[in-house]
Motif scaffolding. Structure first.
Motif, PDB file in Angstrom:
ATOM      1  N   SER A   1      -7.575   4.146 -12.229  1.00 12.94           N
ATOM      2  CA  SER A   1      -7.067   4.266 -10.790  1.00 12.94           C
ATOM      3  C   SER A   1      -5.741   5.060 -10.521  1.00 12.94           C
ATOM      4  O   SER A   1      -5.243   4.731  -9.374  1.00 12.94           O
ATOM      5  CB  SER A   1      -6.799   2.841 -10.650  1.00 12.94           C
TER       6      SER A   1
ATOM      7  N   GLN B   1      -5.258   6.706  -6.817  1.00 15.19           N
ATOM      8  CA  GLN B   1      -4.832   5.747  -5.903  1.00 15.19           C
ATOM      9  C   GLN B   1      -3.251   5.608  -5.385  1.00 15.19           C
ATOM     10  O   GLN B   1      -2.879   5.077  -4.467  1.00 15.19           O
ATOM     11  CB  GLN B   1      -5.445   4.535  -5.887  1.00 15.19           C
TER      12      GLN B   1
ATOM     13  N   ASP C   1      -8.449  -4.689  -4.963  1.00 16.12           N
ATOM     14  CA  ASP C   1      -7.693  -3.645  -5.801  1.00 16.12           C
ATOM     15  C   ASP C   1      -8.680  -3.191  -6.724  1.00 16.12           C
ATOM     16  O   ASP C   1      -9.338  -3.937  -7.542  1.00 16.12           O
ATOM     17  CB  ASP C   1      -6.517  -4.374  -6.168  1.00 16.12           C
TER      18      ASP C   1
END
Length: 211
Positions: free
Chosen positions: A71, A74, A176
């Motif tokens: 991730s 991001q 998320d």
């Protein structure tokens, strides 16, 4: 190697993006103590190599493979990240053995309070779920946690107040994307067990591994 016990929360100071990769500059304090260029710092659970240090910050390169599997893509300027220096032989293993090699990502599907605990449910692929067992270990965003409940395509952890406050999970929200690293022992056991078609040999391999 790491323990999954977060030392501090850092802040992304700057991101220099390339075609498929990028360079991070992260503001920090505690993890910079005794750290040299070439050392490893787990950033949201991803093992990154320190390429440069300045007053109150470190830089690390994020290669395309890491971008595609985690991730970190991001992250933006100002994002908060969990940080941990590599394990030393003098340090207590308060969490579990964490490699910093993320297996994939999951998505937070539910969050709710239960007295002083915060329950977090995470959906993830079958390739990750097959290694997750109730009361086993899982690393989420670099945090060593105990699996509290398991379903077919999701699992839950329950966070004590200290973990909520000392990590970025206190500001997490439903939807998320989070980095996940399975317990490395489960992966080695699977590899050993698949090395032979002989049931007795599999049992013997397992016994030798667990000695």
């Amino acid at each position: 190697m790491f323990t999954g016990i977060i030392e501090e929360i850092g802040t992304v100071k700057f991101i220099t993006r390339g075609a498929k990769s990028f360079t991070l500059e992260v503001e920090a304090k505690t993890v910079l103590e005794d750290t040299l260029v070439g050392d490893s710092i787990a950033t949201n659970g991803v093992c990154l190599t320190v390429t440069r240090m300045s007053d109150g910050a470190f830089c690390a390169d994020v290669m395309p493979e890491t971008v595609s599997r985690t991730s970190l893509s991001q992250l933006q300027k100002g994002s908060k990240v969990n940080l941990e220096r590599a394990l030393t032989l003098q340090k207590r293993l308060g969490g579990h053995i964490v490699s910093g090699h993320v297996d994939g990502t999951g998505r937070i599907s539910r969050m709710y309070n239960d007295d002083n605990a915060l329950w977090v449910w995470i959906d993830c692929d079958a390739s990750i779920m097959k290694y997750i067992v109730e009361k086993g270990s899982i690393t989420i965003q670099g945090i060593s946690l105990t699996v509290a409940k398991v379903q077919t395509d999701s699992f839950a952890v329950s966070l004590i107040p200290h973990t909520q406050e000392a990590t970025t999970l206190h500001s997490a929200k439903v939807g998320d994307i989070v980095n996940l690293e399975n317990d490395v022992i489960a992966k080695y056991v699977e590899r050993l067990m698949s090395a032979s078609d002989d049931t007795e040999q599999k049992i013997e391999l397992y016994r030798n591994f667990m000695k």
